[in-house]
Design a protein around this motif. Structure first.
Motif, PDB file in Angstrom:
ATOM      1  N   CYS A   1       0.844  -1.257   0.087  1.00 57.36           N
ATOM      2  CA  CYS A   1       0.076   0.138  -0.006  1.00 57.36           C
ATOM      3  C   CYS A   1       0.874   1.177  -0.074  1.00 57.36           C
ATOM      4  CB  CYS A   1      -0.949  -0.005   1.237  1.00 57.36           C
ATOM      5  SG  CYS A   1      -2.082  -1.510   1.302  1.00 57.36           S
ATOM      6  N   GLU A   2       1.465   1.485  -1.080  1.00 61.24           N
ATOM      7  CA  GLU A   2       2.874   2.378  -1.379  1.00 61.24           C
ATOM      8  C   GLU A   2       2.099   3.883  -0.871  1.00 61.24           C
ATOM      9  OE1 GLU A   2       4.910  -0.424  -1.336  1.00 61.24           O
ATOM     10  OE2 GLU A   2       5.661   1.794  -1.197  1.00 61.24           O
ATOM     11  N   GLU A   3       1.001   4.171  -1.357  1.00 61.78           N
ATOM     12  CA  GLU A   3       0.539   5.613  -0.970  1.00 61.78           C
ATOM     13  C   GLU A   3       0.488   5.748   0.409  1.00 61.78           C
ATOM     14  OE1 GLU A   3      -3.112   6.518  -3.440  1.00 61.78           O
ATOM     15  OE2 GLU A   3      -3.270   8.691  -2.319  1.00 61.78           O
ATOM     16  N   THR A   4      -0.098   4.731   1.183  1.00 57.89           N
ATOM     17  CA  THR A   4      -0.161   5.121   2.464  1.00 57.89           C
ATOM     18  C   THR A   4       1.072   4.857   3.070  1.00 57.89           C
ATOM     19  OG1 THR A   4      -2.336   3.791   2.313  1.00 57.89           O
ATOM     20  CG2 THR A   4      -1.771   4.107   4.456  1.00 57.89           C
ATOM     21  N   LEU A   5       1.855   4.062   2.716  1.00 57.63           N
ATOM     22  CA  LEU A   5       3.099   3.897   3.442  1.00 57.63           C
ATOM     23  C   LEU A   5       4.008   5.193   3.376  1.00 57.63           C
ATOM     24  CD1 LEU A   5       4.226   0.180   2.558  1.00 57.63           C
ATOM     25  CD2 LEU A   5       3.291   0.966   4.592  1.00 57.63           C
ATOM     26  N   ASN A   6       3.924   5.674   2.323  1.00 52.81           N
ATOM     27  CA  ASN A   6       4.702   6.961   1.785  1.00 52.81           C
ATOM     28  C   ASN A   6       4.027   8.241   2.058  1.00 52.81           C
ATOM     29  OD1 ASN A   6       6.448   5.352   0.660  1.00 52.81           O
ATOM     30  ND2 ASN A   6       5.558   5.318  -1.429  1.00 52.81           N
ATOM     31  N   GLU A   7       2.870   8.307   2.885  1.00 53.62           N
ATOM     32  CA  GLU A   7       2.130   9.511   3.283  1.00 53.62           C
ATOM     33  C   GLU A   7       3.052  10.352   3.887  1.00 53.62           C
ATOM     34  OE1 GLU A   7      -1.175  10.789   2.394  1.00 53.62           O
ATOM     35  OE2 GLU A   7       0.122  12.307   3.167  1.00 53.62           O
ATOM     36  N   THR A   8       3.272  11.483   3.866  1.00 58.34           N
ATOM     37  CA  THR A   8       4.039  12.354   4.752  1.00 58.34           C
ATOM     38  C   THR A   8       3.350  13.544   5.397  1.00 58.34           C
ATOM     39  OG1 THR A   8       4.624  13.906   2.831  1.00 58.34           O
ATOM     40  CG2 THR A   8       6.078  11.714   3.475  1.00 58.34           C
ATOM     41  N   GLU A   9       2.106  13.907   4.763  1.00 56.68           N
ATOM     42  CA  GLU A   9       1.280  15.062   5.440  1.00 56.68           C
ATOM     43  C   GLU A   9       0.076  14.384   6.325  1.00 56.68           C
ATOM     44  OE1 GLU A   9       3.979  17.030   3.771  1.00 56.68           O
ATOM     45  OE2 GLU A   9       2.367  18.043   4.851  1.00 56.68           O
ATOM     46  N   LYS A  10      -0.661  13.647   5.704  1.00 54.88           N
ATOM     47  CA  LYS A  10      -1.855  13.239   6.468  1.00 54.88           C
ATOM     48  C   LYS A  10      -1.472  12.454   7.694  1.00 54.88           C
ATOM     49  CE  LYS A  10      -4.769  12.427   2.426  1.00 54.88           C
ATOM     50  NZ  LYS A  10      -5.736  11.477   1.772  1.00 54.88           N
ATOM     51  N   LEU A  11      -2.232  12.534   8.919  1.00 58.47           N
ATOM     52  CA  LEU A  11      -1.865  11.936  10.266  1.00 58.47           C
ATOM     53  C   LEU A  11      -2.703  10.792  10.030  1.00 58.47           C
ATOM     54  CD1 LEU A  11      -1.661  14.806  12.680  1.00 58.47           C
ATOM     55  CD2 LEU A  11       0.205  13.799  11.306  1.00 58.47           C
ATOM     56  N   VAL A  12      -3.901  10.824   9.352  1.00 56.71           N
ATOM     57  CA  VAL A  12      -5.046   9.436   9.611  1.00 56.71           C
ATOM     58  C   VAL A  12      -5.443   9.435   8.164  1.00 56.71           C
ATOM     59  CG1 VAL A  12      -6.796   8.597  10.499  1.00 56.71           C
ATOM     60  CG2 VAL A  12      -5.709  10.008  11.857  1.00 56.71           C
ATOM     61  N   THR A  13      -5.517   7.978   7.710  1.00 60.82           N
ATOM     62  CA  THR A  13      -5.823   8.017   6.120  1.00 60.82           C
ATOM     63  C   THR A  13      -6.644   6.853   5.982  1.00 60.82           C
ATOM     64  OG1 THR A  13      -5.426   8.382   3.800  1.00 60.82           O
ATOM     65  CG2 THR A  13      -3.677   6.806   5.363  1.00 60.82           C
ATOM     66  N   SER A  14      -7.339   6.459   5.039  1.00 59.52           N
ATOM     67  CA  SER A  14      -7.910   5.173   4.642  1.00 59.52           C
ATOM     68  C   SER A  14      -7.470   4.390   3.528  1.00 59.52           C
ATOM     69  CB  SER A  14      -9.436   5.517   4.431  1.00 59.52           C
ATOM     70  OG  SER A  14      -9.653   6.158   3.205  1.00 59.52           O
ATOM     71  N   CYS A  15      -7.512   3.294   3.528  1.00 52.81           N
ATOM     72  CA  CYS A  15      -6.623   2.506   2.376  1.00 52.81           C
ATOM     73  C   CYS A  15      -7.432   1.490   2.105  1.00 52.81           C
ATOM     74  CB  CYS A  15      -5.390   2.410   2.955  1.00 52.81           C
ATOM     75  SG  CYS A  15      -4.998   1.267   4.382  1.00 52.81           S
ATOM     76  N   TYR A  16      -7.267   1.159   0.759  1.00 53.46           N
ATOM     77  CA  TYR A  16      -8.051  -0.513   0.435  1.00 53.46           C
ATOM     78  C   TYR A  16      -6.734  -1.402   0.665  1.00 53.46           C
ATOM     79  CZ  TYR A  16      -9.783  -4.276  -2.254  1.00 53.46           C
ATOM     80  OH  TYR A  16     -10.206  -5.576  -2.558  1.00 53.46           O
ATOM     81  N   VAL A  17      -7.132  -2.458   1.301  1.00 54.40           N
ATOM     82  CA  VAL A  17      -5.927  -3.428   1.494  1.00 54.40           C
ATOM     83  C   VAL A  17      -6.294  -4.721   0.753  1.00 54.40           C
ATOM     84  CG1 VAL A  17      -4.667  -4.779   3.199  1.00 54.40           C
ATOM     85  CG2 VAL A  17      -5.640  -2.719   3.986  1.00 54.40           C
ATOM     86  N   PRO A  18      -5.577  -4.838  -0.559  1.00 51.18           N
ATOM     87  CA  PRO A  18      -5.973  -5.904  -1.263  1.00 51.18           C
ATOM     88  C   PRO A  18      -5.724  -7.379  -0.719  1.00 51.18           C
ATOM     89  CG  PRO A  18      -4.375  -4.404  -2.569  1.00 51.18           C
ATOM     90  CD  PRO A  18      -4.441  -3.774  -1.145  1.00 51.18           C
ATOM     91  N   VAL A  19      -4.858  -7.637  -0.011  1.00 51.36           N
ATOM     92  CA  VAL A  19      -4.800  -8.877   0.778  1.00 51.36           C
ATOM     93  C   VAL A  19      -6.022  -9.192   1.820  1.00 51.36           C
ATOM     94  CG1 VAL A  19      -3.600  -8.278   2.778  1.00 51.36           C
ATOM     95  CG2 VAL A  19      -3.074 -10.212   2.033  1.00 51.36           C
TER      96      VAL A  19
END
Ligand code: 6PG
Length: 247
Positions: free
Chosen positions: A162-180
């Motif tokens: 989940c690269e976008e989430t792992l590489n997030e530098t601004e948001k403190l909280v985010t949502s993500c779709y986890v394929p696995v």
């Protein structure tokens, strides 16, 4: 983070590991209250911390934790209602919150079941920014960040791939779709994890031995949990013998 900055404690059993984590939890929360009059904690979900939460709920320990002045947050949540058996909030409520003198106005559930999960994540972040004091880089600072470790090296809901989430530098909280998982999650991100005054990672069980070896024995920083490098330097990892058997 260099190994030198990580304090790794290996206990003979999962129960002993939970007891050690309970002691650390009490020390951090009481010190926070003494210094600042309030304590901000982020709790982990999954199954490992259940023993810790049950110990914290026992009368003796409950009396020693300043619950009435503790703001309780969650590191991540599944996209299910809060009363769902799969909800991290539900697990923490049943094992700890229902059995401790918490101030319910200071318990902040993540609403990953919201119709608009992104808006809910923004709202959760706004609450963190409103209630927590900033660190030297202006990032809201938890006194205690409790984390677990998944067999694939994830922590909170920061999953491999989940690269976008792992590489997030601004948001403190985010949502993500986890394929696995085929599901969405809400999670805190590394900026807020690494701003914490103290990170406590509790890992038990034979099934975690391989990932523990990769993460702490080989220093595999490609794993999401390898990015837990608290800038203020305080990270304690509590393991049981089963999880540590390949170190
Ligand atoms: C979750 C947790 C997650 C957990 C690891 C380990 O929502 O599942 O927050 O990050 O800490 O998956 O889970 P176990 O403790 O069940 O092994």
């Amino acid at each position: 983070m260099s190994k030198a900055q990580r304090d790794i404690k290996i206990e003979h059993s999962a129960q002993a590991a939970a007891r050690t984590a309970t002691q650390i939890f009490k020390e951090i929360t009481t010190k926070a209250i003494e210094r600042r009059g309030v304590c901000h904690i982020s709790l982990a979900g999954g199954t490992t911390p259940r023993r810790l939460y049950e110990l914290l709920a026992e009368t003796s320990t409950t009396d020693e934790v300043p619950w009435s002045r503790t703001e309780v947050f969650f590191g991540d949540e599944r996209d299910v209602p809060l009363d769902d058996v799969d909800s991290n909030y539900h697990m923490v409520q049943r094992t700890l919150l229902d059995n401790a003198p918490v101030d319910w106005s200071r318990v902040h559930a993540m609403r990953a079941d919201a119709e608009d999960i992104d808006a809910a994540a923004e709202e959760y972040e706004a609450t963190i920014r409103h209630l927590l004091p900033p660190d030297d880089e202006g990032i809201p600072q938890f006194d205690l960040m409790l984390l677990g470790l998944g067999g694939d090296g994830h922590t909170a809901s920061l999953f491999p791939g989940c690269e976008e989430t792992l590489n997030e530098t601004e948001k403190l909280v985010t949502s993500c779709y986890v394929p696995v998982l085929g599901r969405r999650r809400m999670t805190i991100t590394f900026p807020v994890i690494n701003a914490s005054r103290q990170v406590l990672m509790l890992i038990t069980g034979n099934d975690k031995a391989e990932i523990v070896k990769r993460l702490f024995g080989e220093g595999d920083e490609s794993l999401p949990a390898g990015r837990v490098t608290p800038r203020h330097g305080n990270m304690t990892v509590v393991l049981d013998a089963d999880a540590a058997r390949l170190l």
